[in-house]
Design a protein around this motif. Structure first.
Motif, PDB file in Angstrom:
ATOM      1  N   GLY A  46     101.598  30.855  40.951  1.00  0.00           N
ATOM      2  CA  GLY A  46     102.824  31.274  41.617  1.00  0.00           C
ATOM      3  C   GLY A  46     103.601  30.191  42.333  1.00  0.00           C
ATOM      4  N   ALA A  74      96.701  37.412  40.160  1.00  0.00           N
ATOM      5  CA  ALA A  74      96.513  37.988  41.494  1.00  0.00           C
ATOM      6  C   ALA A  74      97.018  37.023  42.571  1.00  0.00           C
ATOM      7  N   SER A  76      99.396  34.862  42.153  1.00  0.00           N
ATOM      8  CA  SER A  76     100.851  34.875  42.070  1.00  0.00           C
ATOM      9  C   SER A  76     101.436  36.076  42.803  1.00  0.00           C
ATOM     10  N   ARG A  77     100.819  37.232  42.625  1.00  0.00           N
ATOM     11  CA  ARG A  77     101.320  38.433  43.312  1.00  0.00           C
ATOM     12  C   ARG A  77     101.260  38.252  44.829  1.00  0.00           C
ATOM     13  N   ARG A  78     100.138  37.697  45.306  1.00  0.00           N
ATOM     14  CA  ARG A  78     100.004  37.468  46.743  1.00  0.00           C
ATOM     15  C   ARG A  78     101.065  36.489  47.239  1.00  0.00           C
ATOM     16  N   LYS A  81     104.554  38.008  47.577  1.00  0.00           N
ATOM     17  CA  LYS A  81     104.693  38.815  48.794  1.00  0.00           C
ATOM     18  C   LYS A  81     104.800  37.918  50.017  1.00  0.00           C
ATOM     19  N   LYS A  89     107.713  40.736  39.639  1.00  0.00           N
ATOM     20  CA  LYS A  89     106.700  41.484  38.893  1.00  0.00           C
ATOM     21  C   LYS A  89     105.885  40.516  38.046  1.00  0.00           C
ATOM     22  N   VAL A  90     104.559  40.559  38.227  1.00  0.00           N
ATOM     23  CA  VAL A  90     103.662  39.686  37.474  1.00  0.00           C
ATOM     24  C   VAL A  90     102.879  40.537  36.490  1.00  0.00           C
ATOM     25  N   HIS A  91     103.051  40.259  35.206  1.00  0.00           N
ATOM     26  CA  HIS A  91     102.359  40.994  34.154  1.00  0.00           C
ATOM     27  C   HIS A  91     101.167  40.173  33.662  1.00  0.00           C
TER      28      HIS A  91
END
Length: 553
Positions: A46, A74, A76-78, A81, A89-91
């Motif tokens: 990320g 995971a 990248s999502r953190r 935020k 959105k991370v797929h």
């Protein structure tokens, strides 16, 4: 040859992440067009999310990202935020499969694309990914090759999803400029983009790898009327360019179109004077394409060089004298341009593998020592290797012949031809060359070593980690070779020069003879040599303000 079992897990998944300062620069450039939807096809941990916010992206920016590794996804999502990109959105999926599935849908059109695609060789990709890579090429009507790398279809698929007038900003291998497997991509970018800029650093940006990287900035054409300006290469030292506004960097290099964008991009590194002179000399009546004056073929393919290329000691130990023939195949075997019995003896004396074992049939199985040698090879499973198992017997190598001229596949400073006076064989680390049209082999070898041909080799060839130049037969065939009729160029004197001088010194001396024989002025000879030196130094990642001055002699 590289085998998958020998590679690290990091290399196999292309996991070399972008330094945040470089990522921020790329994000600053794409944010200049105020994008609403951004694609990140391989987001890793990320870093580009942080870079977007650091570059001033609004919290409302919609980012669609892909990451195959669920643990990295995971992270990248953190990070999204944490930095304040709630719409990201991370797929957890393969980008190529997703891109093919989403092709043509309105939600799969983006204002900008950012990222650092994986650097993974095609043969290291799992079979489903290989299939998807080929489908990407086919969907765009582009020629496909299995020599490609994962980053090529990643960029192709990304460009297809970019809206007209959109921007793509990516970290890509420096080989995008010159490797053959990226030709489809170069042609596609040249046709689709209004302007292309490659930021080309002097240094390596990724620790622990010899892979050079560049920044690719591409702005897609708005419509058919939006004229393509072409390509500009912006050479940088250290991180000084990061202090500049990205818009200024993007507009700084002069755009070049035509054959520069249609083929390899190496020409764009040269100044206009050198490019024009190179083209002018290519039309000279005494300058020829290699394919018009000589044939080139690969050397002997053994499938197991360590078994078939051996020292005198191995020959004596296993009683292999009747099957041993002289050979060369490495640069240390050929310090000059002549390979004769004297050089062969010198190689043997220092313990080089100077013998090629040519078992033409099953005869060696009738002798105890040679049979034991073959069985030792089988114990190492050599007979199961592809090139060995498709022939019978496996130890009988086909297409064995020598030519009067050889040429090593790779070189450090510049390629040279080898006058093979010993009639030695060469493996596939070298090429076998036959001269056509009555030109003597000695003159061809001597005339090949000049600044114009050396520059041509830099333009046609490719290089890899460590700055080694490689030429394959199709590239050799395109080289330009001066063969002035009025000169007497000798291989013996050139051989002495190369053994006792630096490559540049020897090249300058022989260029005075060969290029001077074309009637080329000393100033123009210097222009050609400086063009070669610029590309050679870039390949070696060295810098020098020294110019070559060619004096009259």
């Amino acid at each position: 040859m590289n085998f998958i079992a020998n590679e690290t897990a990091q290399k196999l998944r292309g996991g070399y992440y972008t330094p945040e300062d470089l990522a921020t620069f790329l994000c600053q450039w794409v944010l200049e067009i105020d994008p609403k939807r951004v694609l990140e096809p391989s987001c890793g941990d990320g870093v580009f999310f942080s870079a977007l916010r650091g570059a001033g992206a609004p919290s409302t920016l919609e980012v669609t990202a892909m990451e195959l590794n669920d643990q990295e996804a995971a992270k990248s999502r953190r990070r999204a935020k944490e930095v304040g990109l709630p719409a990201a959105k991370v797929h957890v999926t393969d980008f190529l499969s997703w891109a093919l599935e989403m092709s043509g849908r309105e939600e799969a059109t983006f204002d900008a694309v950012i990222g650092n695609p994986p650097f993974v060789r095609y043969q290291y990709l799992p079979e489903p990914f290989q299939v998807k890579a080929e489908q990407v090429f086919r969907s765009l009507g582009l020629p496909f090759t299995k020599h490609t790398n994962a980053w090529v279809p990643f960029i192709l698929a990304s460009m297809k999803m970019l809206r007209p007038g959109g921007r793509l900003a990516m970290v890509v291998p420096a080989e995008i400029i010159h490797v053959m497997h990226a030709q489809s991509l170069r042609s596609y970018l040249g046709a689709e983009c209004r302007r292309l800029v490659v930021i080309d650093p002097e240094e390596l940006w990724f620790a622990g790898t010899l892979q050079g990287a560049v920044l690719l900035l591409a702005e897609k054409r708005r419509d058919e009327a939006d004229k393509a300006q072409g390509l500009g290469i912006y050479e940088v030292r250290d991180r000084e360019f990061l202090r500049m506004k990205p818009a200024k960097v993007f507009s700084a290099p002069q755009s070049i179109n035509g054959k520069t964008v249609a083929g390899k991009w190496t020409r764009a590194i040269l100044d206009k004077e050198t490019r024009d002179l190179f083209d002018e000399l290519g039309d000279h009546e005494e300058v020829h394409r290699f394919s018009d004056v000589a044939d080139v073929n690969v050397g002997i393919v053994t499938g197991a060089n360590k078994f078939f290329l051996v020292t005198d000691e191995v020959v004596a130990k296993h009683g292999l004298e009747r099957w041993a023939y002289p050979m060369f195949g490495r640069s240390e075997h050929c310090p000059g341009v002549i390979y004769d019995t004297k050089q062969h003896a010198a190689n043997a004396k220092v313990g080089n593998p100077t013998n090629f074992l040519w078992f033409q049939d099953s005869e060696p199985l009738r002798y105890k020592k040679s049979k034991a040698y073959i069985e030792a090879g089988e114990a190492e499973s050599l007979h199961t290797r592809y090139k060995c198992r498709i022939r019978s017997p496996w130890f009988s190598v086909p297409s064995v012949y020598s030519t009067e001229i050889g040429m090593l596949k790779r070189s450090h400073d510049l390629p040279r031809l080898i006058l093979n006076k010993a009639g030695a064989y060469t493996t596939d680390t070298a090429y076998r060359i036959r001269v056509l049209n009555g030109t003597s082999a000695e003159k061809f070898v001597a005339c090949f070593f000049n600044g114009l041909t050396a520059l041509s080799a830099e333009l046609e060839g490719r290089y890899y980690g460590g700055g080694v130049l490689e030429l394959v037969p199709s590239e050799i065939e395109k080289l330009v070779i001066p063969l002035p009729g009025k000169i007497k160029a000798g291989a013996k004197e050139l051989d002495k020069q190369i053994r006792t001088q630096t490559a540049r010194e020897a090249l300058e001396v022989n260029s005075r003879i060969v290029l001077g024989g074309l009637g080329l002025s000393h100033a123009k000879q210097g222009c050609v040599l400086n063009g070669w030196k610029r590309l050679r130094d870039r390949r070696h990642r060295t810098t020098s303000d020294e110019k070559v001055e060619v004096e009259a002699v």
